[in-house]
Design a protein around this motif. Structure first.
Motif, PDB file in Angstrom:
ATOM      1  N   LYS A   2     -72.215  24.183 -99.030  1.00 31.99           N
ATOM      2  CA  LYS A   2     -70.792  24.174 -98.783  1.00 31.99           C
ATOM      3  C   LYS A   2     -70.153  22.962 -99.448  1.00 31.99           C
ATOM      4  O   LYS A   2     -70.726  21.886 -99.472  1.00 31.99           O
ATOM      5  N   ARG A  14     -69.836  30.479 -85.795  1.00 31.75           N
ATOM      6  CA  ARG A  14     -70.470  31.089 -86.965  1.00 31.75           C
ATOM      7  C   ARG A  14     -71.140  32.398 -86.586  1.00 31.75           C
ATOM      8  O   ARG A  14     -71.082  33.374 -87.309  1.00 31.75           O
ATOM      9  N   LYS A  44     -73.386  36.289 -95.030  1.00 34.00           N
ATOM     10  CA  LYS A  44     -74.769  35.840 -95.071  1.00 34.00           C
ATOM     11  C   LYS A  44     -75.004  34.678 -94.109  1.00 34.00           C
ATOM     12  O   LYS A  44     -74.115  33.869 -93.848  1.00 34.00           O
ATOM     13  N   ASN A  46     -76.859  31.142 -92.957  1.00 32.63           N
ATOM     14  CA  ASN A  46     -77.351  29.903 -93.554  1.00 32.63           C
ATOM     15  C   ASN A  46     -78.700  29.564 -92.935  1.00 32.63           C
ATOM     16  O   ASN A  46     -78.781  29.294 -91.727  1.00 32.63           O
ATOM     17  N   GLU A  66     -80.352  35.870 -97.746  1.00 30.50           N
ATOM     18  CA  GLU A  66     -79.345  35.056 -97.071  1.00 30.50           C
ATOM     19  C   GLU A  66     -79.120  33.780 -97.880  1.00 30.50           C
ATOM     20  O   GLU A  66     -79.605  33.656 -99.001  1.00 30.50           O
ATOM     21  N   ASN A  67     -78.431  32.816 -97.321  1.00 25.74           N
ATOM     22  CA  ASN A  67     -78.221  31.532 -97.991  1.00 25.74           C
ATOM     23  C   ASN A  67     -79.293  30.548 -97.535  1.00 25.74           C
ATOM     24  O   ASN A  67     -79.284  30.117 -96.376  1.00 25.74           O
ATOM     25  N   VAL A  69     -80.101  27.150 -97.301  1.00 28.92           N
ATOM     26  CA  VAL A  69     -79.294  25.937 -97.478  1.00 28.92           C
ATOM     27  C   VAL A  69     -80.118  24.654 -97.373  1.00 28.92           C
ATOM     28  O   VAL A  69     -79.661  23.587 -97.804  1.00 28.92           O
ATOM     29  N   ALA A  91     -80.310  24.504-102.317  1.00 31.63           N
ATOM     30  CA  ALA A  91     -80.749  24.022-101.009  1.00 31.63           C
ATOM     31  C   ALA A  91     -80.973  22.514-101.048  1.00 31.63           C
ATOM     32  O   ALA A  91     -81.488  21.967-102.020  1.00 31.63           O
ATOM     33  N   GLN A 107     -74.063  23.368 -90.260  1.00 32.80           N
ATOM     34  CA  GLN A 107     -74.053  24.299 -91.391  1.00 32.80           C
ATOM     35  C   GLN A 107     -75.186  25.310 -91.318  1.00 32.80           C
ATOM     36  O   GLN A 107     -75.305  26.168 -92.188  1.00 32.80           O
ATOM     37  N   ILE A 108     -76.029  25.201 -90.295  1.00 36.20           N
ATOM     38  CA  ILE A 108     -77.242  26.021 -90.203  1.00 36.20           C
ATOM     39  C   ILE A 108     -77.097  27.042 -89.071  1.00 36.20           C
ATOM     40  O   ILE A 108     -76.694  26.698 -87.965  1.00 36.20           O
ATOM     41  N   ASP A 109     -77.429  28.294 -89.370  1.00 35.27           N
ATOM     42  CA  ASP A 109     -77.438  29.349 -88.354  1.00 35.27           C
ATOM     43  C   ASP A 109     -78.827  29.582 -87.788  1.00 35.27           C
ATOM     44  O   ASP A 109     -78.973  29.929 -86.616  1.00 35.27           O
TER      45      ASP A 109
END
Length: 510
Positions: A2, A14, A44, A46, A66-67, A69, A91, A107-109
């Protein structure tokens, strides 16, 4: 990654955004306007991946849609580091998962955990306390206490979780579970499970040497909650693996769980589910060869006794008031066999002789000409089920009065049992791939439905706990009389240190 100007959603925000985006994307077929579809293209997840070598490589790649990261691994000098950082150039790289979560948590799911066993619960709990979905390699934890801890944490926070025993995703395993539960071979009183592991060194004492820690390796982070010890590299020019890192840690009691940890969550998966196994009453392990305080033996035979118990299975046609029916299981004994008699010249240091008695495997030999290196055999009043692989993805049936085993897809008795366990639709039909298993988890995250994951921690923790009791009996050196509700060996107080580990300062569960 991001940009700094991007608004960062909270974990819950999110999750709701992704769920809404996924539902909107699914509505495309129903004529949703293009402008609305355009607003939901970025649905997507993270993903942060902890451990990117070995199994971590395939776990990361299974989430590549997915992303990705963040990549986290203690060793930046490995071939895996070079390959994966090139594959995922956007990443951010870390050596310490704590720093990664502190800096990128919002920022992480979701987080994948593919480290040595002793770090599983430490990393997973840190992610879960931040409300992240977690995919964790098997065995879920290194201790019984940790297994219960993660199970409770997942339940309380309603998190989407999955343990990496990918056979769970296979049609064959799910078919075996439902048909055995529905009475295919009657009441099961014996289960025999065997493996070719260990295929790494075991039955060794700690080497009395110390080597310089490579500049690329964060040794303190690798040790984690275990007692600190000197780093030792490879002293064998033909073996690129060190004494502990990157592969041989499995045999050491401080870091791995031996053959049980490597394979039991795979090979025992089918009978565990089909027979609704829960707390055993007794566990007794017999080691082959040397058993010391540092490493596991080159072979072991372990008896797990389970009492009568009840199960609840979903109805084929559930309705308003009744979704499940009860079934009752007789007492059952599960026998586990790994390794063999000591043989210093053989792979893993054993002769691979530790298998069920010949009278139990005669029909298997008649089917295929030998007893495979790994397998599972369930013996019931009305017949037997035999799975010849590590994952339970395929099986053979031999009912009373029949002459030989027949593959389940060809056995006529199978037709009378309806399919009632949902199948995994994400991989090759019938397969139990890492990708299909991971996709099930990823979709469950997007839909915020933990129950979609067939190996969610609520289930995986129970399987892991059973298997870890074999390690407890080995390390305690005697039979364990298990009090499940109290999480204690009634006859063996010295087993407490193996049920709940004393973590090194600064490395407690989150």
């Amino acid at each position: 990654m991001k940009s700094p100007e991007t608004t960062v959603l909270s974990p819950i925000d999110r999750r709701e955004f992704i769920k809404t985006s996924s539902l909107a994307a699914g509505a495309v077929a129903f004529g949703v306007p293009a402008i609305l579809r355009g607003q939901n293209l970025n649905s997507k997840l993270n993903i942060a991946c902890v451990g990117i070598g070995g199994k971590g490589r395939s776990d990361t790649d299974a989430c590549a849609g997915e992303n990705i990261v963040a990549l986290c691994d203690v060793d930046s000098g490995s071939e895996a580091y070079e390959a994966q950082t090139k594959k995922y150039p956007d990443a951010k790289y870390y050596k310490d998962f704590r720093q990664m979560l502190d800096q990128m948590g919002n920022q992480i799911d979701a987080v994948t955990v593919s480290t040595p066993d002793h770090m599983h619960a430490i990393v997973a709990s840190a992610a879960m306390k931040r409300n992240k979905a977690v995919f964790c390699q098997k065995p879920l934890t290194q201790t019984v206490y940790e297994a219960r801890y993660l199970r409770k944490l997942a339940h309380e926070r309603k998190l989407v979780t999955q343990m990496g025993n990918q056979g769970s995703a296979a049609d064959g395993l799910r078919r075996g579970v439902e048909t055995i539960q529905d009475g295919l071979i009657g009441q099961v009183h014996q289960v025999h499970v065997w493996t070719n592991r260990p295929v790494w060194p075991q039955a060794m004492d700690r080497p009395p040497v110390e080597d310089p820690v490579p500049a690329t390796l964060a040794w303190d982070v690798w040790i984690g909650p275990a007692p600190m010890r000197p780093y030792v590299g490879s002293h064998n020019p033909d073996d690129k693996d060190g004494i502990y890192h990157p592969f041989n840690w499995r045999g050491w009691q401080d870091f791995g769980c031996g053959a049980l940890g490597d394979m039991a969550c795979h090979t025992v998966n089918l009978p565990f589910r089909a027979l609704d196994l829960d707390y055993p009453t007794e566990v007794e392990a017999t080691p082959f060869g040397q058993m010391n305080k540092e490493s596991y033996p080159v072979g072991s035979k372990i008896r797990f006794d389970f009492p009568k118990r009840k199960g609840h299975i979903p109805l084929e046609h559930p309705h308003l008031f009744h979704h499940y029916r009860k079934i009752e299981h007789d007492a059952v004994t599960l026998w586990w066999y790994d390794g063999g008699q000591p043989d210093p010249k053989a792979r893993g240091g054993h002769d691979l002789s530790n298998k069920p008695p010949a009278d139990m495997t005669a029909d298997i030999v008649a089917l295929r000409g030998d007893v495979p290196d790994s397998g599972c055999l369930l013996v019931g009043d009305a017949g037997m089920v035999f799975s010849p692989d590590d994952y339970g993805t395929s099986f053979f049936v031999k009912l009373k009065g029949e002459e030989k085993f027949v593959h389940y897809l060809k056995h006529p008795a199978m037709a009378q049992y309806p399919e009632r366990i949902p199948r995994n639709p994400y991989g090759k039909k019938g397969g139990g791939s890492v990708s299909a298993h991971a996709q099930e988890w990823l979709v469950a995250i997007k839909e915020n439905k933990p129950e979609m994951c067939y190996s969610r921690f609520d289930i995986a923790a129970r399987l892991t706990e059973i298997m870890l009791l074999g390690c407890v009996s080995l390390r305690a050196g005697q039979k364990i009389e298990w009090d499940g509700p109290k999480m204690a060996a009634k006859n063996c107080p010295q087993a407490a240190q193996y049920i709940k580990r004393q973590d090194r300062s600064g490395w407690a569960l989150s």
